[in-house]
Scaffold this motif. Structure first.
Motif, mmCIF file in Angstrom:
data_model
loop_
_atom_site.group_PDB
_atom_site.id
_atom_site.type_symbol
_atom_site.label_atom_id
_atom_site.label_comp_id
_atom_site.label_asym_id
_atom_site.label_seq_id
_atom_site.Cartn_x
_atom_site.Cartn_y
_atom_site.Cartn_z
ATOM 1 N N ILE A 1 -7.228 -4.913 -10.407
ATOM 2 C CA ILE A 1 -5.855 -4.831 -10.895
ATOM 3 C C ILE A 1 -4.872 -4.755 -9.721
ATOM 4 O O ILE A 1 -3.814 -5.403 -9.731
ATOM 5 C CB ILE A 1 -5.701 -3.617 -11.839
ATOM 6 C CG1 ILE A 1 -6.518 -3.855 -13.113
ATOM 7 C CG2 ILE A 1 -4.230 -3.366 -12.183
ATOM 8 C CD1 ILE A 1 -6.683 -2.631 -13.992
ATOM 9 N N GLU A 2 -5.212 -3.973 -8.695
ATOM 10 C CA GLU A 2 -4.374 -3.887 -7.495
ATOM 11 C C GLU A 2 -4.154 -5.267 -6.883
ATOM 12 O O GLU A 2 -3.022 -5.647 -6.545
ATOM 13 C CB GLU A 2 -5.035 -2.974 -6.459
ATOM 14 C CG GLU A 2 -4.302 -2.940 -5.117
ATOM 15 C CD GLU A 2 -5.148 -2.373 -3.987
ATOM 16 O OE1 GLU A 2 -4.764 -2.570 -2.810
ATOM 17 O OE2 GLU A 2 -6.188 -1.746 -4.260
ATOM 18 N N LYS A 3 -5.239 -6.029 -6.779
ATOM 19 C CA LYS A 3 -5.148 -7.340 -6.147
ATOM 20 C C LYS A 3 -4.254 -8.281 -6.944
ATOM 21 O O LYS A 3 -3.486 -9.064 -6.372
ATOM 22 C CB LYS A 3 -6.551 -7.935 -5.992
ATOM 23 C CG LYS A 3 -6.591 -9.239 -5.214
ATOM 24 C CD LYS A 3 -8.031 -9.671 -4.977
ATOM 25 C CE LYS A 3 -8.113 -10.943 -4.158
ATOM 26 N NZ LYS A 3 -9.524 -11.351 -3.906
ATOM 27 N N TYR B 1 -2.070 1.252 1.617
ATOM 28 C CA TYR B 1 -3.082 2.234 1.240
ATOM 29 C C TYR B 1 -2.791 2.869 -0.128
ATOM 30 O O TYR B 1 -3.701 3.377 -0.788
ATOM 31 C CB TYR B 1 -3.159 3.338 2.303
ATOM 32 C CG TYR B 1 -1.915 4.199 2.403
ATOM 33 C CD1 TYR B 1 -1.777 5.345 1.620
ATOM 34 C CD2 TYR B 1 -0.863 3.846 3.238
ATOM 35 C CE1 TYR B 1 -0.620 6.116 1.679
ATOM 36 C CE2 TYR B 1 0.294 4.609 3.301
ATOM 37 C CZ TYR B 1 0.408 5.744 2.525
ATOM 38 O OH TYR B 1 1.552 6.508 2.577
ATOM 39 N N ARG B 2 -1.526 2.837 -0.545
ATOM 40 C CA ARG B 2 -1.159 3.474 -1.813
ATOM 41 C C ARG B 2 -1.195 2.505 -2.996
ATOM 42 O O ARG B 2 -0.961 2.919 -4.136
ATOM 43 C CB ARG B 2 0.231 4.105 -1.709
ATOM 44 C CG ARG B 2 1.378 3.117 -1.616
ATOM 45 C CD ARG B 2 2.697 3.808 -1.286
ATOM 46 N NE ARG B 2 3.808 2.862 -1.334
ATOM 47 C CZ ARG B 2 4.693 2.818 -2.327
ATOM 48 N NH1 ARG B 2 4.592 3.655 -3.334
ATOM 49 N NH2 ARG B 2 5.674 1.940 -2.302
ATOM 50 N N ASN B 3 -1.520 1.248 -2.729
ATOM 51 C CA ASN B 3 -1.441 0.257 -3.806
ATOM 52 C C ASN B 3 -2.441 0.495 -4.927
ATOM 53 O O ASN B 3 -2.169 0.167 -6.090
ATOM 54 C CB ASN B 3 -1.616 -1.155 -3.236
ATOM 55 C CG ASN B 3 -0.351 -1.659 -2.555
ATOM 56 O OD1 ASN B 3 0.690 -1.001 -2.613
ATOM 57 N ND2 ASN B 3 -0.447 -2.797 -1.892
ATOM 58 N N HIS B 4 -3.608 1.044 -4.584
ATOM 59 C CA HIS B 4 -4.576 1.278 -5.661
ATOM 60 C C HIS B 4 -4.066 2.375 -6.601
ATOM 61 O O HIS B 4 -4.291 2.317 -7.813
ATOM 62 C CB HIS B 4 -5.967 1.612 -5.106
ATOM 63 C CG HIS B 4 -6.100 2.969 -4.508
ATOM 64 N ND1 HIS B 4 -5.523 3.314 -3.310
ATOM 65 C CD2 HIS B 4 -6.758 4.071 -4.948
ATOM 66 C CE1 HIS B 4 -5.821 4.575 -3.032
ATOM 67 N NE2 HIS B 4 -6.564 5.068 -4.008
ATOM 68 N N ILE C 1 -3.174 2.117 -10.690
ATOM 69 C CA ILE C 1 -3.566 3.086 -11.721
ATOM 70 C C ILE C 1 -2.335 3.567 -12.481
ATOM 71 O O ILE C 1 -2.327 3.626 -13.719
ATOM 72 C CB ILE C 1 -4.319 4.268 -11.086
ATOM 73 C CG1 ILE C 1 -5.647 3.793 -10.481
ATOM 74 C CG2 ILE C 1 -4.569 5.371 -12.132
ATOM 75 C CD1 ILE C 1 -6.345 4.835 -9.625
ATOM 76 N N ASN C 2 -1.289 3.890 -11.742
ATOM 77 C CA ASN C 2 -0.051 4.379 -12.351
ATOM 78 C C ASN C 2 0.552 3.338 -13.295
ATOM 79 O O ASN C 2 1.073 3.671 -14.374
ATOM 80 C CB ASN C 2 0.941 4.735 -11.245
ATOM 81 C CG ASN C 2 2.195 5.397 -11.773
ATOM 82 O OD1 ASN C 2 2.120 6.393 -12.486
ATOM 83 N ND2 ASN C 2 3.355 4.844 -11.428
ATOM 84 N N HIS C 3 0.472 2.081 -12.906
ATOM 85 C CA HIS C 3 1.007 0.991 -13.718
ATOM 86 C C HIS C 3 0.290 0.915 -15.066
ATOM 87 O O HIS C 3 0.940 0.784 -16.116
ATOM 88 C CB HIS C 3 0.839 -0.326 -12.954
ATOM 89 C CG HIS C 3 1.411 -1.519 -13.655
ATOM 90 N ND1 HIS C 3 2.761 -1.772 -13.725
ATOM 91 C CD2 HIS C 3 0.796 -2.531 -14.326
ATOM 92 C CE1 HIS C 3 2.966 -2.895 -14.402
ATOM 93 N NE2 HIS C 3 1.788 -3.376 -14.777
#
Length: 341
Positions: free
Chosen positions: A168-170, A191-194, A198-200
């Protein structure tokens, strides 16, 4: 091997479980090989074969049952009298998918094995039960796996929180663990994108609801939702988040894995040692299994843990998926050429 080859010797010894989740100390512990028991002077095949289970006999026959599922009053096979195993060597039949064995090497002709697998999927209409780790995303294999899902070659995806998060991050931010999918370089604050991913999904309550709201447009999990391919996310202690779809009750996750594996035709393990071994433990030895990993120790360990039917392929997971998808497309083109002529 048939029941006619068995001579009646002695019936199995049955003892009653005197409490839930507990059996007599001399209980018979199952292997993953096809098993028969002699009961009332008749041989019967044990159902739901898997390793590290017990055999319970009831009005429906004999069935493998996990210790945690034993109930008071269950009649449990004890000792090994009246028990017979059939190994796959004893009952081997001609099979076009004939490379299944536990030989592992980084020098074998992996291209020929991939051709055989593609043939099974394309011409014999087999489907893959996929057990995968996040390395599928990190190596670029997600593009080809998405294609296989769209083409209806995947029956289910058994994985963990990490694969879904990084997939999902990608597809939201173009990074995998903060590394740019195009350049391979670490991105600023990537580094915070994952956690952003999750937050999304948390905003919508589930992955499916995010897809329905058009808040996720591509990727492995997206394709699973769009194409009605069931996926199971089994949680672990290390998970960030986790995603709302992740099953944090590990016993529940194990049971759901088992239900999908019971229906599997070919199990493909990609870059995950723990999920691969766990799945192997739930399978009968007759189920075809492939383990692909860049680390030969991983594929060797799967066989060492009792899954003797598994074949190990030492190669990059992304490359493997690329070659498999391309080989299937080659078969399609060749078929089209023959039909046209």
């Amino acid at each position: 091997m048939t029941l006619n080859n068995f001579n009646i010797n002695k019936n199995v010894l049955l003892k009653k479980a005197i409490q839930d989740k507990h059996v007599p100390d001399d209980f018979y512990s199952t292997t993953n090989h096809t098993t028969f028991i002699c009961h009332n002077n008749k041989w019967m095949k044990v159902k739901d074969q898997r390793m590290d289970a017990l055999i319970v006999v009831n009005e429906h026959g004999a069935v493998c049952k996990k210790l945690r599922n034993i109930k008071y009053g269950d009649m449990v096979v004890c000792g090994d009298t009246g028990v017979k195993l059939i190994t796959e060597d004893d009952d081997k039949k001609d099979d076009s998918f004939n490379f299944m064995n536990n030989f592992v090497s980084s020098e074998r002709r992996n291209d020929m094995l991939i051709k055989d697998l593609a043939y099974e999927l394309f011409y014999n209409n087999k489907k893959l039960t996929l057990v995968a780790g996040p390395v599928v995303v990190h190596t670029g294999g997600d593009y080809y796996l998405s294609e296989l899902i769209r083409q209806n070659y995947i029956s289910s995806l058994l994985t963990g929180n990490a694969l879904a998060v990084h997939d999902i991050e990608k597809n939201l931010y173009g990074t995998s663990l903060g590394v740019c999918a195009k350049s391979g370089k670490v991105t600023s604050k990537g580094y915070r994108n994952h956690m952003r991913a999750i937050n999304h999904i948390m905003k919508y309550g589930s992955i499916k609801k995010a897809v329905e709201a058009k808040a996720l447009h591509s990727g492995i999990i997206y394709e699973c939702v769009i194409n009605d391919v069931p996926f199971v996310l089994a949680g672990s202690l290390r998970d960030d988040g986790p995603l709302p779809d992740t099953i944090t009750d590990i016993i529940k996750a194990q049971d759901i894995y088992s239900e999908h594996l019971k229906k599997s035709e070919i199990v493909l393990v990609l870059g995950t040692m723990l999920h691969g071994i766990a799945s192997g433990n739930m399978l009968p030895a007759k189920t075809k299994m492939i383990c692909v990993d860049i680390n030969s120790a991983v594929v060797t360990k799967l066989s060492d843990r009792g899954s003797s039917q598994a074949i190990g392929m030492v190669t990059d997971v992304g490359l493997f998926l690329n070659l498999l998808a391309n080989e299937i497309n080659n078969l399609k083109r060749n078929l089209g050429t023959r039909v046209a002529t």
